[in-house]
Design a protein around this motif. Structure first.
Motif, PDB file in Angstrom:
ATOM      1  N   GLU A  57       3.003   5.917   8.700  1.00 17.74           N
ATOM      2  CA  GLU A  57       2.427   6.674   9.821  1.00 17.74           C
ATOM      3  C   GLU A  57       3.362   7.763  10.282  1.00 17.74           C
ATOM      4  O   GLU A  57       2.915   8.860  10.690  1.00 17.74           O
ATOM      5  CB  GLU A  57       2.109   5.706  10.967  1.00 17.74           C
ATOM      6  N   THR A 104       0.844  -1.189   0.000  1.00 20.41           N
ATOM      7  CA  THR A 104       0.000   0.000   0.000  1.00 20.41           C
ATOM      8  C   THR A 104       0.875   1.233   0.000  1.00 20.41           C
ATOM      9  O   THR A 104       2.059   1.192   0.321  1.00 20.41           O
ATOM     10  CB  THR A 104      -0.894   0.018   1.257  1.00 20.41           C
ATOM     11  N   SER A 114      -0.834   7.511  -0.426  1.00 21.58           N
ATOM     12  CA  SER A 114      -1.772   8.271  -1.254  1.00 21.58           C
ATOM     13  C   SER A 114      -3.019   7.484  -1.611  1.00 21.58           C
ATOM     14  O   SER A 114      -4.014   8.069  -2.031  1.00 21.58           O
ATOM     15  CB  SER A 114      -1.072   8.716  -2.545  1.00 21.58           C
ATOM     16  N   THR A 115      -2.990   6.211  -1.498  1.00 23.95           N
ATOM     17  CA  THR A 115      -4.137   5.400  -1.921  1.00 23.95           C
ATOM     18  C   THR A 115      -4.857   4.725  -0.773  1.00 23.95           C
ATOM     19  O   THR A 115      -5.901   4.119  -0.986  1.00 23.95           O
ATOM     20  CB  THR A 115      -3.671   4.308  -2.902  1.00 23.95           C
ATOM     21  N   VAL A 116      -4.329   4.794   0.434  1.00 24.00           N
ATOM     22  CA  VAL A 116      -4.940   4.121   1.566  1.00 24.00           C
ATOM     23  C   VAL A 116      -5.324   5.138   2.631  1.00 24.00           C
ATOM     24  O   VAL A 116      -4.487   5.939   3.068  1.00 24.00           O
ATOM     25  CB  VAL A 116      -3.971   3.076   2.159  1.00 24.00           C
ATOM     26  N   SER A 117      -6.592   5.099   3.042  1.00 26.10           N
ATOM     27  CA  SER A 117      -7.065   6.029   4.065  1.00 26.10           C
ATOM     28  C   SER A 117      -6.539   5.619   5.431  1.00 26.10           C
ATOM     29  O   SER A 117      -6.155   4.458   5.639  1.00 26.10           O
ATOM     30  CB  SER A 117      -8.590   6.033   4.087  1.00 26.10           C
ATOM     31  N   PRO A 118      -6.520   6.549   6.382  1.00 23.46           N
ATOM     32  CA  PRO A 118      -6.070   6.198   7.741  1.00 23.46           C
ATOM     33  C   PRO A 118      -6.882   5.064   8.354  1.00 23.46           C
ATOM     34  O   PRO A 118      -6.335   4.222   9.065  1.00 23.46           O
ATOM     35  CB  PRO A 118      -6.258   7.508   8.502  1.00 23.46           C
ATOM     36  N   THR A 119      -8.187   5.057   8.090  1.00 25.17           N
ATOM     37  CA  THR A 119      -9.032   3.991   8.649  1.00 25.17           C
ATOM     38  C   THR A 119      -8.648   2.628   8.084  1.00 25.17           C
ATOM     39  O   THR A 119      -8.496   1.644   8.816  1.00 25.17           O
ATOM     40  CB  THR A 119     -10.518   4.262   8.351  1.00 25.17           C
ATOM     41  N   THR A 120      -8.483   2.591   6.750  1.00 26.00           N
ATOM     42  CA  THR A 120      -8.092   1.332   6.116  1.00 26.00           C
ATOM     43  C   THR A 120      -6.728   0.884   6.593  1.00 26.00           C
ATOM     44  O   THR A 120      -6.502  -0.304   6.872  1.00 26.00           O
ATOM     45  CB  THR A 120      -8.076   1.486   4.591  1.00 26.00           C
ATOM     46  N   ARG A 121      -5.799   1.853   6.704  1.00 22.19           N
ATOM     47  CA  ARG A 121      -4.455   1.533   7.173  1.00 22.19           C
ATOM     48  C   ARG A 121      -4.486   0.992   8.596  1.00 22.19           C
ATOM     49  O   ARG A 121      -3.765   0.042   8.940  1.00 22.19           O
ATOM     50  CB  ARG A 121      -3.570   2.776   7.103  1.00 22.19           C
ATOM     51  N   SER A 122      -5.359   1.522   9.432  1.00 25.50           N
ATOM     52  CA  SER A 122      -5.489   1.043  10.802  1.00 25.50           C
ATOM     53  C   SER A 122      -6.040  -0.378  10.841  1.00 25.50           C
ATOM     54  O   SER A 122      -5.589  -1.207  11.647  1.00 25.50           O
ATOM     55  CB  SER A 122      -6.405   1.986  11.594  1.00 25.50           C
ATOM     56  N   VAL A 161       2.998  10.586   7.728  1.00 21.86           N
ATOM     57  CA  VAL A 161       1.709  11.272   7.852  1.00 21.86           C
ATOM     58  C   VAL A 161       1.645  12.137   9.095  1.00 21.86           C
ATOM     59  O   VAL A 161       1.030  13.226   9.108  1.00 21.86           O
ATOM     60  CB  VAL A 161       0.565  10.220   7.852  1.00 21.86           C
TER      61      VAL A 161
END
Length: 262
Positions: free
Chosen positions: A257, A4, A7-15, A260
């Motif tokens: 992380e 991943t 730029s393509t993965v949201s914080p929620t998805t990453r979590s 970001v």
């Protein structure tokens, strides 16, 4: 898991990915301990059935008999009994208190207060499934000091003896049912081979100390232990590869992380 980028993965998805990978990493790092605990609970739970029956918890006891009936024939003449006068009973002894004319009916006998209560496993299931658990314990202790067992040795010592003993018992039960007169009930063929050198109790039936009993205990344990020492080294290498992949993925997420959060 696929790579991943920030730029393509949201914080929620990453979590979510991080949480799933963390759980998976814990499992692959501690897979042997988890196996011994979870599988061990499944293997040894049938020992509780006699305890429940003896102490009036018949619902729990019958529940165990029902659940494990899908994994074992539970024939009483091939099962251990607790809280009674004997550890095992012959087909003739069981026939004094329960019908032995049909194996489907015979397997439903769980015991009584006088004879005690049978295990929810037969002796073969204890030796086979229990042998795998025992093998896991031995491999946890000695696995790093002994070479992996070859598949040829595994088949020769583990698979073929168990398969031969189990297959002949199956044929015996199909042909002779619960008559007690099948070729694996009387073992007359063994009397000929051994020149009738042993007692009648050794040749006939399934009681502890009989040939049938020894054969089921030995072949089951051999299968369980050899299976572990042949297969677990392969499984361990697969787990190490998976562990490295997960650690790499989590390291990448950690780097993202950090970027970001700046």
């Amino acid at each position: 898991m696929a790579s991943t980028t920030p730029s393509t993965v949201s914080p929620t998805t990453r979590s979510i990915i991080k949480g799933v990978d963390s759980v998976a990493l814990f499992i692959v790092k501690h897979w042997l301990a988890l196996f011994l605990i979870v599988y061990g609970a499944w293997v040894w739970a049938p020992f509780l059935a006699p305890f429940f029956m003896e102490n009036g918890m018949t619902g729990a006891g019958n529940g165990l008999y029902f659940i494990y009936s899908f994994f074992c024939h539970q024939l009483p003449e091939r099962s251990l009994f607790f809280y009674g006068t004997q550890t095992m009973y012959s087909l003739e002894q069981i026939g004094q208190v329960w019908s032995t004319e049909n194996q489907l009916v015979l397997r439903q006998f769980v015991g009584n207060p006088e004879m005690g209560w049978k295990m929810a496993w037969s002796d073969r299931m204890i030796s086979t499934y229990g042998g795998v658990w025992l093998g896991g314990v031995l491999w946890a202790i000695f696995g790093k000091r002994v070479p992996r067992l070859s598949l040829v040795v595994w088949v020769a010592l583990g698979v073929l003896p168990l398969g031969l003993d189990g297959f002949t018992h199956m044929v015996n039960d199909i042909v002779a049912g619960s008559s007690g007169q099948g070729f694996r009930d009387t073992n007359d063929w063994l009397r000929v081979i051994t020149l009738n050198a042993f007692s009648n109790e050794f040749y006939y039936g399934n009681m502890l100390g009989s040939f049938n009993s020894w054969a089921r205990w030995i072949t089951g344990i051999l299968f369980g232990v050899t299976t572990v020492f042949a297969i677990f080294p392969i499984l361990k290498n697969a787990m190490l590869d998976t562990q490295q992949d997960l650690e790499h993925q989590l390291a990448r997420i950690h780097e993202v992380e950090k970027v970001v959060s700046r």
